[in-house]
Design an enzyme around this catalytic site. Structure first.
Site, mmCIF file in Angstrom:
data_model
loop_
_atom_site.group_PDB
_atom_site.id
_atom_site.type_symbol
_atom_site.label_atom_id
_atom_site.label_comp_id
_atom_site.label_asym_id
_atom_site.label_seq_id
_atom_site.Cartn_x
_atom_site.Cartn_y
_atom_site.Cartn_z
ATOM 1 N N GLY A 14 38.042 28.433 35.943
ATOM 2 C CA GLY A 14 39.190 29.124 36.513
ATOM 3 C C GLY A 14 39.481 30.467 35.883
ATOM 4 N N LYS A 32 34.142 43.215 36.552
ATOM 5 C CA LYS A 32 33.205 42.191 36.089
ATOM 6 C C LYS A 32 31.853 42.874 35.983
ATOM 7 C CE LYS A 32 31.557 37.532 36.413
ATOM 8 N NZ LYS A 32 31.952 36.159 36.685
#
Length: 209
Positions: A14, A32
């Site tokens: 998560g 990312k």
């Protein structure tokens, strides 16, 4: 520039949801650097959906690999060589939330671990951890790996159902701040995530003290 690096004790716990909630709360940019697996989408698409941030705040990956695997293996299969000079933190106007791939000791390349990349950046890390059985060992090992490399740790955030003992003992043993626990959300959407983040995640103490 305020920067937070989000990592986890494992994959699939998560941390992307946590990163989305944090980026939304801060009005941050999200990055990312290495995405491994894009079927049907990557994590930046999920963060865009959950955070409600402007499209310009969702930065493109340095590496967008198609194979869902550890970055070193995904890069090898995709015929890509991961280079450290492409992983320099981007300069943005305002806060930046950076999400790692997998856990702390996931290999980025044949010679570089994710924790080594965190040390290279030198920015505070938030460790996301499950609340379930096994999280004590995984969390303490992850924190030890970060400390060995002198990576600053902003705190630990738990994700999942309440487990009072795990949530108590890990911060105590590791001597890191607990940032709270993000409950599992169903359905998961921007408004519900923002409300849960505001209600359950505490950032002020560790970052001001």
């Amino acid at each position: 520039m305020t920067i937070f690096v989000i990592t986890g004790t494992d994959t699939g716990i998560g941390k992307t949801v946590f990163a989305a909630g944090l980026a939304a709360m801060l009005g941050a940019h999200y990055w990312k650097p290495i995405q491994a697996g894009i079927d049907p989408d990557g994590d930046k698409e999920e963060v865009a959906r959950l955070s409600g941030l402007p499209a310009r705040h969702i930065l493109p990956e340095a590496y967008r690999l198609t194979t869902p695997a550890s970055p070193h293996l995904a890069a090898r299969i995709d015929g890509v060589e991961i280079s450290l000079d492409r992983l320099t933190l981007p300069q943005v106007d305002g806060p930046l939330v950076v999400e790692g791939a997998g856990g702390v000791l996931v290999p980025v390349s044949e010679t570089l671990l994710m924790a080594d990349l965190f040390a290279y950046w030198g920015q505070p890390v938030i460790l996301c951890a499950r609340t379930a059985l096994g999280t004590i060992n995984h969390s303490l090992l992850s924190i030890e790996a970060l400390r060995t490399r002198k990576v600053p740790i902003a705190g630990i955030a738990f994700i999942g159902e309440r487990h009072e003992e795990n949530e108590r003992i890990i911060p105590q043993l590791a001597k890191v701040p607990s940032l709270g626990r993000l409950p599992l959300l169903d359905p998961l959407g921007p408004a519900k995530l923002a409300a849960a983040f505001a209600a359950h995640i505490r950032l002020s103490d560790p970052f001001n003290g």
